[in-house]
Design a protein around this motif. Structure first.
Motif, PDB file in Angstrom:
ATOM      1  N   MET A   1       0.962  -1.281  -0.186  1.00  0.00           N
ATOM      2  CA  MET A   1       0.367  -0.047  -0.008  1.00  0.00           C
ATOM      3  C   MET A   1       0.749   1.145   0.323  1.00  0.00           C
ATOM      4  O   MET A   1       2.248   1.012   0.349  1.00  0.00           O
ATOM      5  CB  MET A   1      -0.595  -0.062   0.940  1.00  0.00           C
ATOM      6  N   LYS A   2       0.207   2.218  -1.124  1.00  0.00           N
ATOM      7  CA  LYS A   2       0.992   3.698  -0.591  1.00  0.00           C
ATOM      8  C   LYS A   2       0.180   4.645   0.279  1.00  0.00           C
ATOM      9  O   LYS A   2      -0.687   4.477   0.031  1.00  0.00           O
ATOM     10  CB  LYS A   2       0.894   4.067  -1.902  1.00  0.00           C
ATOM     11  N   CYS A   3       0.985   5.668   0.512  1.00  0.00           N
ATOM     12  CA  CYS A   3       0.770   6.811   1.724  1.00  0.00           C
ATOM     13  C   CYS A   3       0.527   7.710   0.651  1.00  0.00           C
ATOM     14  O   CYS A   3       1.484   8.293   0.523  1.00  0.00           O
ATOM     15  CB  CYS A   3       1.284   7.262   2.996  1.00  0.00           C
ATOM     16  N   TYR A   4      -0.418   8.665   1.169  1.00  0.00           N
ATOM     17  CA  TYR A   4      -1.076   9.548   0.059  1.00  0.00           C
ATOM     18  C   TYR A   4      -0.941  10.793   0.982  1.00  0.00           C
ATOM     19  O   TYR A   4      -2.027  10.353   1.910  1.00  0.00           O
ATOM     20  CB  TYR A   4      -1.747   9.398  -1.004  1.00  0.00           C
ATOM     21  N   GLU A   5      -1.060  12.143   0.800  1.00  0.00           N
ATOM     22  CA  GLU A   5      -1.796  12.622   1.510  1.00  0.00           C
ATOM     23  C   GLU A   5      -2.461  13.614  -0.093  1.00  0.00           C
ATOM     24  O   GLU A   5      -2.122  13.786  -0.981  1.00  0.00           O
ATOM     25  CB  GLU A   5      -0.756  14.446   1.629  1.00  0.00           C
ATOM     26  N   GLU A  28      -4.034   5.435   3.376  1.00  0.00           N
ATOM     27  CA  GLU A  28      -3.582   4.720   2.977  1.00  0.00           C
ATOM     28  C   GLU A  28      -3.810   3.287   1.804  1.00  0.00           C
ATOM     29  O   GLU A  28      -5.073   3.215   3.271  1.00  0.00           O
ATOM     30  CB  GLU A  28      -2.917   3.555   4.319  1.00  0.00           C
ATOM     31  N   ILE A  29      -3.895   3.342   0.808  1.00  0.00           N
ATOM     32  CA  ILE A  29      -4.437   2.504  -0.243  1.00  0.00           C
ATOM     33  C   ILE A  29      -3.554   2.026  -1.202  1.00  0.00           C
ATOM     34  O   ILE A  29      -2.220   2.560  -1.452  1.00  0.00           O
ATOM     35  CB  ILE A  29      -5.240   3.981  -1.284  1.00  0.00           C
ATOM     36  N   GLU A  30      -4.404   1.287  -2.393  1.00  0.00           N
ATOM     37  CA  GLU A  30      -3.622   0.449  -2.847  1.00  0.00           C
ATOM     38  C   GLU A  30      -3.562   1.224  -4.434  1.00  0.00           C
ATOM     39  O   GLU A  30      -2.798   0.846  -5.079  1.00  0.00           O
ATOM     40  CB  GLU A  30      -3.601  -0.698  -3.321  1.00  0.00           C
ATOM     41  N   ASP A  31      -4.735   1.858  -4.732  1.00  0.00           N
ATOM     42  CA  ASP A  31      -5.533   1.950  -5.572  1.00  0.00           C
ATOM     43  C   ASP A  31      -6.253   3.557  -5.961  1.00  0.00           C
ATOM     44  O   ASP A  31      -7.235   3.833  -4.852  1.00  0.00           O
ATOM     45  CB  ASP A  31      -5.839   0.959  -6.542  1.00  0.00           C
ATOM     46  N   ARG A  67     -18.598  20.043  -9.798  1.00  0.00           N
ATOM     47  CA  ARG A  67     -17.053  20.443 -10.168  1.00  0.00           C
ATOM     48  C   ARG A  67     -16.211  20.237  -8.807  1.00  0.00           C
ATOM     49  O   ARG A  67     -16.373  20.931  -8.155  1.00  0.00           O
ATOM     50  CB  ARG A  67     -16.880  21.529 -11.188  1.00  0.00           C
ATOM     51  N   GLN A  68     -15.569  19.265  -8.905  1.00  0.00           N
ATOM     52  CA  GLN A  68     -14.272  18.986  -7.706  1.00  0.00           C
ATOM     53  C   GLN A  68     -12.711  18.477  -8.664  1.00  0.00           C
ATOM     54  O   GLN A  68     -12.715  18.222  -9.499  1.00  0.00           O
ATOM     55  CB  GLN A  68     -14.895  17.618  -7.307  1.00  0.00           C
ATOM     56  N   ARG A  69     -11.732  18.269  -7.743  1.00  0.00           N
ATOM     57  CA  ARG A  69     -10.672  18.163  -7.730  1.00  0.00           C
ATOM     58  C   ARG A  69      -9.985  17.426  -6.453  1.00  0.00           C
ATOM     59  O   ARG A  69     -10.494  17.359  -5.227  1.00  0.00           O
ATOM     60  CB  ARG A  69     -10.083  19.827  -7.706  1.00  0.00           C
ATOM     61  N   TYR A  70      -9.634  16.250  -6.757  1.00  0.00           N
ATOM     62  CA  TYR A  70      -9.157  15.211  -6.221  1.00  0.00           C
ATOM     63  C   TYR A  70      -7.311  15.185  -6.287  1.00  0.00           C
ATOM     64  O   TYR A  70      -6.945  14.616  -7.585  1.00  0.00           O
ATOM     65  CB  TYR A  70      -9.367  13.595  -6.374  1.00  0.00           C
ATOM     66  N   SER A  71      -6.361  15.534  -5.631  1.00  0.00           N
ATOM     67  CA  SER A  71      -4.759  15.261  -5.675  1.00  0.00           C
ATOM     68  C   SER A  71      -4.455  14.716  -4.754  1.00  0.00           C
ATOM     69  O   SER A  71      -5.086  14.356  -3.958  1.00  0.00           O
ATOM     70  CB  SER A  71      -4.159  16.604  -5.790  1.00  0.00           C
ATOM     71  N   PHE A  72      -3.534  13.412  -5.243  1.00  0.00           N
ATOM     72  CA  PHE A  72      -2.831  12.418  -4.337  1.00  0.00           C
ATOM     73  C   PHE A  72      -2.034  12.897  -4.750  1.00  0.00           C
ATOM     74  O   PHE A  72      -0.637  12.854  -5.496  1.00  0.00           O
ATOM     75  CB  PHE A  72      -3.114  10.850  -4.916  1.00  0.00           C
ATOM     76  N   THR A  73      -0.894  13.301  -3.378  1.00  0.00           N
ATOM     77  CA  THR A  73       0.481  12.819  -3.480  1.00  0.00           C
ATOM     78  C   THR A  73       1.717  11.996  -2.710  1.00  0.00           C
ATOM     79  O   THR A  73       0.965  11.912  -1.387  1.00  0.00           O
ATOM     80  CB  THR A  73       1.088  14.724  -3.206  1.00  0.00           C
ATOM     81  N   GLU A  74       1.890  11.506  -3.348  1.00  0.00           N
ATOM     82  CA  GLU A  74       2.764   9.828  -2.484  1.00  0.00           C
ATOM     83  C   GLU A  74       3.523  11.132  -1.027  1.00  0.00           C
ATOM     84  O   GLU A  74       4.042  11.811  -1.796  1.00  0.00           O
ATOM     85  CB  GLU A  74       3.943   8.936  -3.176  1.00  0.00           C
ATOM     86  N   ILE A  75       3.748  10.485   0.221  1.00  0.00           N
ATOM     87  CA  ILE A  75       4.048  10.709   0.786  1.00  0.00           C
ATOM     88  C   ILE A  75       5.676   9.748   1.006  1.00  0.00           C
ATOM     89  O   ILE A  75       5.049   8.799   1.082  1.00  0.00           O
ATOM     90  CB  ILE A  75       3.624  10.347   2.310  1.00  0.00           C
TER      91      ILE A  75
END
Length: 75
Positions: A1-5, A28-31, A67-75
């Motif tokens: 699993m990866k951790c994202y902000e 903390e998610i995989e996909d 309208r929305q926006r989701y950003s995933f930045t790996e920690i």
């Protein structure tokens, strides 16, 4: 699993109002796509995915006409 902000922005649909709701979290998610499908499972949703040079994944989303926006930045 990866951790994202994550940064979730919900844009205000009212004309002449530039304010938006912004929520910041760590997950903390995989996909990332499976995460969004689960989050918006009861909504009519479409999105465009963009991957930035730094690896940040951005989804520009329209969910039930909002309208929305989701950003995933790996920690």
């Amino acid at each position: 699993m990866k951790c994202y902000e994550t940064v979730w922005e919900i844009f205000n649909p009212c004309p002449n109002n530039q304010m938006r709701d912004v929520f910041i979290d760590e997950v903390e998610i995989e996909d990332t796509e499976a995460f969004l499908k689960n989050k918006f499972k009861d909504k009519e949703v479409s999105w465009e995915k963009t991957v930035q040079p730094d690896g940040t994944i951005i989804y520009d989303i329209v969910a039930s006409g909002i309208r929305q926006r989701y950003s995933f930045t790996e920690i």
